[in-house]
Scaffold this motif. Structure first.
Motif, PDB file in Angstrom:
ATOM      1  N   UNK A 125      -1.188  -0.496 -17.840  1.00 35.43           N
ATOM      2  CA  UNK A 125      -2.423  -0.599 -17.065  1.00 35.43           C
ATOM      3  C   UNK A 125      -3.620  -0.921 -17.955  1.00 35.43           C
ATOM      4  N   UNK A 126      -3.602  -0.441 -19.180  1.00 31.88           N
ATOM      5  CA  UNK A 126      -4.715  -0.700 -20.088  1.00 31.88           C
ATOM      6  C   UNK A 126      -4.759  -2.153 -20.553  1.00 31.88           C
ATOM      7  N   UNK A 127      -3.722  -2.909 -20.308  1.00 30.08           N
ATOM      8  CA  UNK A 127      -3.738  -4.338 -20.612  1.00 30.08           C
ATOM      9  C   UNK A 127      -4.442  -5.143 -19.514  1.00 30.08           C
ATOM     10  N   UNK A 128      -4.779  -4.465 -18.409  1.00 31.10           N
ATOM     11  CA  UNK A 128      -5.427  -5.142 -17.284  1.00 31.10           C
ATOM     12  C   UNK A 128      -6.942  -5.106 -17.440  1.00 31.10           C
ATOM     13  N   UNK A 129      -7.603  -6.037 -16.775  1.00 28.33           N
ATOM     14  CA  UNK A 129      -9.061  -6.079 -16.794  1.00 28.33           C
ATOM     15  C   UNK A 129      -9.672  -5.118 -15.788  1.00 28.33           C
ATOM     16  N   UNK A 160      -7.720 -13.660 -15.534  1.00 25.45           N
ATOM     17  CA  UNK A 160      -8.034 -12.243 -15.317  1.00 25.45           C
ATOM     18  C   UNK A 160      -6.790 -11.527 -14.841  1.00 25.45           C
ATOM     19  N   UNK A 161      -6.565 -10.327 -15.354  1.00 22.25           N
ATOM     20  CA  UNK A 161      -5.361  -9.567 -15.045  1.00 22.25           C
ATOM     21  C   UNK A 161      -5.736  -8.325 -14.238  1.00 22.25           C
ATOM     22  N   UNK A 162      -5.110  -8.173 -13.072  1.00 20.74           N
ATOM     23  CA  UNK A 162      -5.414  -7.071 -12.164  1.00 20.74           C
ATOM     24  C   UNK A 162      -4.183  -6.183 -12.042  1.00 20.74           C
ATOM     25  N   UNK A 163      -4.371  -4.889 -12.253  1.00 28.39           N
ATOM     26  CA  UNK A 163      -3.285  -3.929 -12.091  1.00 28.39           C
ATOM     27  C   UNK A 163      -3.430  -3.202 -10.761  1.00 28.39           C
ATOM     28  N   UNK A 164      -2.458  -3.380  -9.880  1.00 27.99           N
ATOM     29  CA  UNK A 164      -2.466  -2.686  -8.587  1.00 27.99           C
ATOM     30  C   UNK A 164      -1.696  -1.380  -8.712  1.00 27.99           C
ATOM     31  N   UNK A 165      -2.295  -0.310  -8.236  1.00 27.03           N
ATOM     32  CA  UNK A 165      -1.654   1.006  -8.181  1.00 27.03           C
ATOM     33  C   UNK A 165      -1.416   1.328  -6.708  1.00 27.03           C
ATOM     34  N   UNK A 166      -0.152   1.466  -6.320  1.00 27.05           N
ATOM     35  CA  UNK A 166       0.206   1.632  -4.913  1.00 27.05           C
ATOM     36  C   UNK A 166       1.263   2.719  -4.773  1.00 27.05           C
ATOM     37  N   UNK A 167       1.628   3.019  -3.520  1.00 27.52           N
ATOM     38  CA  UNK A 167       2.712   3.953  -3.269  1.00 27.52           C
ATOM     39  C   UNK A 167       4.045   3.239  -3.431  1.00 27.52           C
ATOM     40  N   UNK A 168       4.970   3.475  -2.511  1.00 30.10           N
ATOM     41  CA  UNK A 168       6.215   2.703  -2.567  1.00 30.10           C
ATOM     42  C   UNK A 168       5.896   1.235  -2.380  1.00 30.10           C
ATOM     43  N   UNK A 169       6.655   0.392  -3.060  1.00 31.08           N
ATOM     44  CA  UNK A 169       6.379  -1.045  -2.963  1.00 31.08           C
ATOM     45  C   UNK A 169       7.693  -1.813  -2.968  1.00 31.08           C
ATOM     46  N   UNK A 170       7.802  -2.830  -2.095  1.00 33.02           N
ATOM     47  CA  UNK A 170       6.892  -3.186  -1.005  1.00 33.02           C
ATOM     48  C   UNK A 170       7.195  -2.375   0.244  1.00 33.02           C
ATOM     49  N   UNK A 171       6.208  -2.301   1.152  1.00 36.05           N
ATOM     50  CA  UNK A 171       6.362  -1.549   2.394  1.00 36.05           C
ATOM     51  C   UNK A 171       6.076  -2.454   3.577  1.00 36.05           C
ATOM     52  N   UNK A 172       6.935  -2.396   4.603  1.00 33.93           N
ATOM     53  CA  UNK A 172       6.737  -3.204   5.802  1.00 33.93           C
ATOM     54  C   UNK A 172       5.418  -2.865   6.481  1.00 33.93           C
ATOM     55  N   UNK A 173       5.049  -1.584   6.462  1.00 36.88           N
ATOM     56  CA  UNK A 173       3.817  -1.160   7.132  1.00 36.88           C
ATOM     57  C   UNK A 173       2.566  -1.485   6.321  1.00 36.88           C
ATOM     58  N   UNK A 174       2.744  -2.045   5.109  1.00 35.27           N
ATOM     59  CA  UNK A 174       1.598  -2.335   4.249  1.00 35.27           C
ATOM     60  C   UNK A 174       1.637  -3.783   3.757  1.00 35.27           C
ATOM     61  N   UNK A 175       1.947  -4.703   4.675  1.00 33.56           N
ATOM     62  CA  UNK A 175       1.992  -6.117   4.286  1.00 33.56           C
ATOM     63  C   UNK A 175       0.610  -6.619   3.873  1.00 33.56           C
ATOM     64  N   UNK A 176      -0.456  -5.925   4.302  1.00 30.27           N
ATOM     65  CA  UNK A 176      -1.803  -6.314   3.896  1.00 30.27           C
ATOM     66  C   UNK A 176      -1.980  -6.177   2.390  1.00 30.27           C
ATOM     67  N   UNK A 177      -1.239  -5.253   1.761  1.00 29.22           N
ATOM     68  CA  UNK A 177      -1.311  -5.099   0.308  1.00 29.22           C
ATOM     69  C   UNK A 177      -0.711  -6.335  -0.364  1.00 29.22           C
ATOM     70  N   UNK A 178       0.461  -6.746   0.115  1.00 31.11           N
ATOM     71  CA  UNK A 178       1.100  -7.945  -0.429  1.00 31.11           C
ATOM     72  C   UNK A 178       0.203  -9.159  -0.207  1.00 31.11           C
ATOM     73  N   UNK A 179      -0.404  -9.239   0.983  1.00 28.07           N
ATOM     74  CA  UNK A 179      -1.286 -10.360   1.283  1.00 28.07           C
ATOM     75  C   UNK A 179      -2.453 -10.451   0.323  1.00 28.07           C
TER      76      UNK A 179
END
Length: 393
Positions: A96-100, A1-20
């Motif tokens: 993004x359209x290649x993602x599930x 399964x392929x997941x496309x994440x849409x985020x702000x700036x990447x990576x961000x120290x204040x958003x390590x939960x996104x990386x996790x």
């Protein structure tokens, strides 16, 4: 399964939960693509280390080579900016359209994807995760209708606490499309260790960005009240982190007469932060709603402190009471309530044995409801259901 994440700036120290969360899906056999609003020049992790090495290899700026135009486009009048940015967003639609399924972190990124879906440019279902700023600020501005397209076009809106869930439903999100999904922590990496301060200096610590919503001002004022009411109590408060309010907070500590018992350590590497937490007894984070409406979700820093055996002191703010029950898993005061906060700190200083029981219960609470592995299993199951639904359709 392929997941496309849409985020702000990447990576961000204040958003390590996104990386996790991305790493959790990789470990479960998912493919992960990332579309972001600028690839940051981060300095908090090695580009060659996993999971960042894999994630960065699969990361694309929304605007591709045109990203260099972002500063100029940002200066356009709002209507022209919307037209230009949407036209450039379309350059990432093929990928993004290649993602599930699409996972958007923060409401504004979900709304961005929903606009493309409304124009029938984006096919996969959109799952949006709301964290705090994206709920509190539009709520304050009475502008939650900015998410109307997302409420209509999105498949699911996940909120990190139940307070946000209720806000979105009141704003018009279909109740069936809103659910709570907590952010969590890796309990395997945080050993529980209770340390009594009986006969020793009570070591207090905060780890946060020095911005208004973190409430460090009120921690300082409460400690000044404690110093005046109980001058014999022996404590020291360390503040780890940096931010726009640091000069004012340093000046406030001096003005309050407690600068000798307060240390501002600035931003520190993660390993040094862990070491200061290991040396500390209590974690202080009396969060408040900022003037612009910005609020916490449920701070990961509180979860980590509770897991490690520190006694936590916070506020009845946003989703924090969903993590901390006053006098059972930690201590709470109303936002900006300096007197109650000082009383809670005095109780902690004078009752280490009671705090040991509370700290043990806090670890159990985090283990039961905020274990990252269990939450990642749940998240993977949610995404898999959407993928199966799309295939069936």
């Amino acid at each position: 399964m392929r997941v496309g994440f849409v985020v702000g700036q990447f990576p961000m120290l204040s958003e390590t939960f996104v990386i996790g969360q991305m790493a959790g899906l990789l470990r479960r056999g998912f493919e992960v693509d990332v579309v972001c609003n600028g690839i940051s020049d981060y300095n908090f992790a090695d580009r060659q280390e996993e999971p960042l090495a894999t994630l960065l290899a699969r990361t694309r700026d929304w605007w591709g080579p045109a990203a260099r135009l972002r500063p100029a486009i940002g200066r356009l009048p709002p209507k022209l900016y919307d037209k230009a940015s949407t036209a450039l967003d379309i350059s990432s639609v093929a990928r993004l359209n290649q993602c599930d399924v699409i996972v958007a972190h923060f409401g504004h990124n979900g709304a961005r994807a929903a606009r493309l879906k409304k124009w029938k440019r984006l096919a996969p279902p959109i799952v949006t995760i709301f964290h705090g700023y994206d709920v509190g600020v539009p709520l304050k501005e009475r502008d939650l209708d900015r998410y109307n397209d997302l409420f209509e076009q999105g498949a699911l809106n996940l909120t990190v606490n139940d307070y946000f869930r209720r806000v979105l439903i009141q704003a018009g999100a279909p109740e069936a499309k809103v659910a709570v999904h907590h952010m969590g922590i890796d309990l395997k990496k945080i050993p529980y260790e209770w340390k009594s301060w009986r006969g020793a200096t009570l070591q207090l610590v905060s780890v946060c960005r020095l911005a208004e919503k973190k409430g460090v001002e009120y921690a300082l004022r409460a400690l000044a009240r404690l110093h005046a009411d109980a001058p014999a109590l022996d404590w020291h408060y360390r503040i780890i982190g940096d931010g726009p309010l640091r000069p004012q907070l340093e000046a406030l500590a001096s003005e309050l007469g407690i600068a000798g018992q307060v240390s501002f350590l600035g931003s520190l590497p993660h390993q040094e932060v862990k070491e200061w937490l290991r040396r500390s007894h209590a974690f202080v984070l009396p969060s408040v709603t900022a003037p612009n409406g910005d609020v916490e979700g449920i701070p990961v820093a509180l979860m980590e402190a509770m897991a490690a055996g520190l006694t936590v002191v916070s506020s009845t703010h946003s989703g924090i009471p969903e993590l901390i029950e006053d006098r059972k898993t930690g201590f709470l005061a109303a936002e900006r309530d300096v007197e109650t906060l000082a009383n809670r700190l005095r109780f902690i200083a004078e009752h280490p044995d009671d705090c040991e029981r509370i700290a043990a219960e806090a670890r159990r609470k985090v283990g039961a409801e905020f274990d990252m592995e269990a939450l990642d299993d749940d998240f993977a199951a949610i995404l898999s259901r959407f993928s199966r639904s799309r295939l069936a359709a």
